[in-house]
Write an enzyme that holds these catalytic residues in place. Structure first.
Site, mmCIF file in Angstrom:
data_model
loop_
_atom_site.group_PDB
_atom_site.id
_atom_site.type_symbol
_atom_site.label_atom_id
_atom_site.label_comp_id
_atom_site.label_asym_id
_atom_site.label_seq_id
_atom_site.Cartn_x
_atom_site.Cartn_y
_atom_site.Cartn_z
ATOM 1 N N HIS A 93 -25.465 58.014 -30.998
ATOM 2 C CA HIS A 93 -26.354 59.181 -31.037
ATOM 3 C C HIS A 93 -26.208 59.957 -32.346
ATOM 4 O O HIS A 93 -25.234 59.794 -33.078
ATOM 5 C CB HIS A 93 -26.047 60.134 -29.875
ATOM 6 C CG HIS A 93 -26.642 59.696 -28.576
ATOM 7 N ND1 HIS A 93 -26.041 58.762 -27.779
ATOM 8 C CD2 HIS A 93 -27.793 60.061 -27.940
ATOM 9 C CE1 HIS A 93 -26.788 58.563 -26.692
ATOM 10 N NE2 HIS A 93 -27.859 59.340 -26.770
ATOM 11 N N LYS A 124 -25.334 65.983 -31.030
ATOM 12 C CA LYS A 124 -25.247 65.887 -29.567
ATOM 13 C C LYS A 124 -23.955 66.520 -29.078
ATOM 14 O O LYS A 124 -22.878 66.252 -29.630
ATOM 15 C CB LYS A 124 -25.335 64.422 -29.135
ATOM 16 C CG LYS A 124 -25.282 64.234 -27.632
ATOM 17 C CD LYS A 124 -25.685 62.829 -27.229
ATOM 18 C CE LYS A 124 -25.509 62.580 -25.734
ATOM 19 N NZ LYS A 124 -26.239 63.539 -24.890
HETATM 20 N N1 LIG Z 1 -32.856 62.685 -20.106
HETATM 21 C C1 LIG Z 1 -33.299 62.407 -21.337
HETATM 22 O O1 LIG Z 1 -34.098 61.466 -21.543
HETATM 23 C C2 LIG Z 1 -32.838 63.247 -22.480
HETATM 24 C C3 LIG Z 1 -31.913 64.214 -22.260
HETATM 25 N N2 LIG Z 1 -31.470 65.003 -23.272
HETATM 26 C C4 LIG Z 1 -30.546 66.041 -22.891
HETATM 27 O O2 LIG Z 1 -31.265 67.267 -22.897
HETATM 28 C C5 LIG Z 1 -30.374 68.343 -23.255
HETATM 29 C C6 LIG Z 1 -30.934 69.073 -24.464
HETATM 30 O O3 LIG Z 1 -30.859 68.224 -25.590
HETATM 31 P P1 LIG Z 1 -31.378 68.702 -27.034
HETATM 32 O O4 LIG Z 1 -32.802 69.119 -26.934
HETATM 33 O O5 LIG Z 1 -30.995 67.649 -27.977
HETATM 34 O O6 LIG Z 1 -30.461 69.994 -27.262
HETATM 35 P P2 LIG Z 1 -30.823 71.304 -28.112
HETATM 36 O O7 LIG Z 1 -29.536 71.994 -28.317
HETATM 37 O O8 LIG Z 1 -31.671 70.936 -29.277
HETATM 38 O O9 LIG Z 1 -31.750 72.153 -27.103
HETATM 39 C C7 LIG Z 1 -31.307 72.880 -26.000
HETATM 40 C C8 LIG Z 1 -32.098 74.178 -25.990
HETATM 41 O O10 LIG Z 1 -31.889 74.838 -24.744
HETATM 42 C C9 LIG Z 1 -31.784 76.239 -25.041
HETATM 43 N N3 LIG Z 1 -31.144 76.893 -23.892
HETATM 44 C C10 LIG Z 1 -29.824 77.003 -23.608
HETATM 45 N N4 LIG Z 1 -29.658 77.684 -22.474
HETATM 46 C C11 LIG Z 1 -30.897 78.021 -22.029
HETATM 47 C C12 LIG Z 1 -31.366 78.703 -20.904
HETATM 48 N N5 LIG Z 1 -30.528 79.230 -20.003
HETATM 49 N N6 LIG Z 1 -32.709 78.856 -20.747
HETATM 50 C C13 LIG Z 1 -33.573 78.345 -21.661
HETATM 51 N N7 LIG Z 1 -33.177 77.684 -22.761
HETATM 52 C C14 LIG Z 1 -31.851 77.522 -22.943
HETATM 53 C C15 LIG Z 1 -31.010 76.286 -26.351
HETATM 54 O O11 LIG Z 1 -31.136 77.540 -26.991
HETATM 55 C C16 LIG Z 1 -31.681 75.146 -27.107
HETATM 56 O O12 LIG Z 1 -32.844 75.592 -27.789
HETATM 57 C C17 LIG Z 1 -29.007 67.688 -23.488
HETATM 58 O O13 LIG Z 1 -28.243 67.735 -22.315
HETATM 59 C C18 LIG Z 1 -29.378 66.247 -23.825
HETATM 60 O O14 LIG Z 1 -28.351 65.336 -23.582
HETATM 61 C C19 LIG Z 1 -31.939 64.861 -24.545
HETATM 62 C C20 LIG Z 1 -32.850 63.879 -24.842
HETATM 63 C C21 LIG Z 1 -33.359 62.974 -23.836
HETATM 64 O O1 LIG Z 2 -28.686 64.280 -26.365
HETATM 65 C C1 LIG Z 2 -29.502 63.363 -26.555
HETATM 66 O O2 LIG Z 2 -30.096 63.175 -27.630
HETATM 67 C C2 LIG Z 2 -29.767 62.444 -25.438
HETATM 68 N N1 LIG Z 2 -29.221 62.707 -24.280
HETATM 69 C C3 LIG Z 2 -29.350 61.929 -23.100
HETATM 70 C C4 LIG Z 2 -28.012 61.323 -22.709
HETATM 71 O O3 LIG Z 2 -26.968 61.976 -22.868
HETATM 72 O O4 LIG Z 2 -28.000 60.190 -22.224
HETATM 73 C C5 LIG Z 2 -30.474 60.916 -23.190
HETATM 74 C C6 LIG Z 2 -30.607 60.271 -24.536
HETATM 75 O O5 LIG Z 2 -29.518 59.437 -24.731
HETATM 76 C C7 LIG Z 2 -30.701 61.312 -25.638
#
Ligand SMILES: NC(=O)C1=CN([C@@H]2O[C@H](COP(=O)(O)OP(=O)(O)OC[C@H]3O[C@@H](n4cnc5c(N)ncnc54)[C@H](O)[C@@H]3O)[C@@H](O)[C@H]2O)C=CC1
Ligand SMILES: O=C(O)C1=N[C@H](C(=O)O)C[C@H](O)C1
Length: 250
Positions: A135, A139
């Site tokens: 990643h 992350k």
């Molecule tokens: N299931 C999937 O396919 C995917 C999951 N993820 C997961 O999604 C999560 C976010 O990832 P990213 O966008 O890369 O992180 P990021 O750090 O870019 O975004 C998270 C956002 O949430 C905001 N936030 C924090 N607490 C909050 C609250 N109480 N209310 C509203 N907003 C709040 C932060 O200020 C930030 O803007 C991580 O856990 C990541 O692993 C990321 C990509 C794909």
């Molecule tokens: O943080 C990310 O970027 C991602 N988070 C998810 C994970 O922890 O598996 C999904 C994807 O890998 C991207």
């Protein structure tokens, strides 16, 4: 037909900002709220949101979901950090709101979900299986939710088939050299500038190896899964863990 009223939590984040665009562009959805850190959750109720797409942080997700479920707002969750204790808490919360649906998807990318499914199918036929996730360095958590889920599915399939523990003659190792142990499956996490989200499952048997690899090259890869989740969760009460449950994979 009326449009689904959708809110995004974590709307300014890497995946959340992409989700805001995707929901806004979907003909059958209306983006009614886009909340960032510190915004009032009551906005979800005031805007009449039917589905909340939760893409925040492991520290925020439980409180956000408690609010959604208590108010009968369905949720599609991509945020990581799901332990057995957290899932048990969510199931208890859902008992008081039996018509509400929550989808937690460790990965929304169709290719990643298929990789997990193929890996679980293949795992019983090989002596050795290891998972490598790679990643971007911003992350927050390791190993990824996807890798943890992949390893759990592999371990469950091997246990059901009565597989022996994996061979590993390591006697001396620097701590961490063999990765994290997830239910007996080694999981290795790489953090590298230039990457986004990638995973390899390495399977090894006598005289052969099989490598399953998936690459998410852009956050757009997660959007079809999120939109599918929003469309299906409104008719799927209770907790669903894994997008594969919505993909009719047979
Ligand atoms: N299931 C999937 O396919 C995917 C999951 N993820 C997961 O999604 C999560 C976010 O990832 P990213 O966008 O890369 O992180 P990021 O750090 O870019 O975004 C998270 C956002 O949430 C905001 N936030 C924090 N607490 C909050 C609250 N109480 N209310 C509203 N907003 C709040 C932060 O200020 C930030 O803007 C991580 O856990 C990541 O692993 C990321 C990509 C794909
Ligand atoms: O943080 C990310 O970027 C991602 N988070 C998810 C994970 O922890 O598996 C999904 C994807 O890998 C991207």
């Amino acid at each position: 037909m009326s449009k689904l009223r959708v809110a995004v939590l974590g709307a300014k984040g890497r995946i959340g900002s992409e989700a805001v665009r995707a929901v806004g562009a979907a003909a059958d959805m209306e983006l009614v709220a886009a909340l960032g850190r510190g915004d009032r959750l009551e906005t979800l109720v005031e805007s009449g949101a039917q589905v909340a797409v939760e893409l925040t942080t492991p520290a925020s997700v439980v409180g956000n979901l408690d609010f959604c479920v208590r108010h009968g707002i369905h949720a599609v969750v991509g945020t990581t950090g799901w332990t057995d204790e957290r899932l048990a808490h969510l199931r208890t919360t859902l008992e008081a709101s039996p018509e509400t649906g929550v989808l937690i998807a460790p990965n929304f990318s169709i290719g990643a979900v298929l990789t997990m499914t193929f890996a679980a199918k293949a795992a019983r036929w090989f002596e050795s299986v290891e998972v490598v996730e790679l990643h971007h360095p911003n992350k927050a958590d390791a190993p990824s939710g996807t890798a943890t889920r992949t390893a759990q599915l592999i371990a469950a399939a091997r246990a059901e088939a009565g597989c022996a523990p994996q061979p590993d003659a390591t006697v001396t190792a620097l701590e961490g050299a063999r990765g994290a142990d997830v239910d007996g499956v080694p999981v290795h996490a790489v953090r590298l500038r230039g990457l986004l989200a990638h995973q390899e499952v390495l399977l090894g048997g006598e005289g052969e190896t099989l490598t399953l690899r998936h690459d998410s090259l852009h956050h757009s890869s997660f959007m079809p899964g999120i939109l599918l989740g929003v469309r299906r969760v409104v008719d799927t009460p209770g907790l669903t863990f894994g997008l594969e449950n919505y993909l009719d994979l047979g």
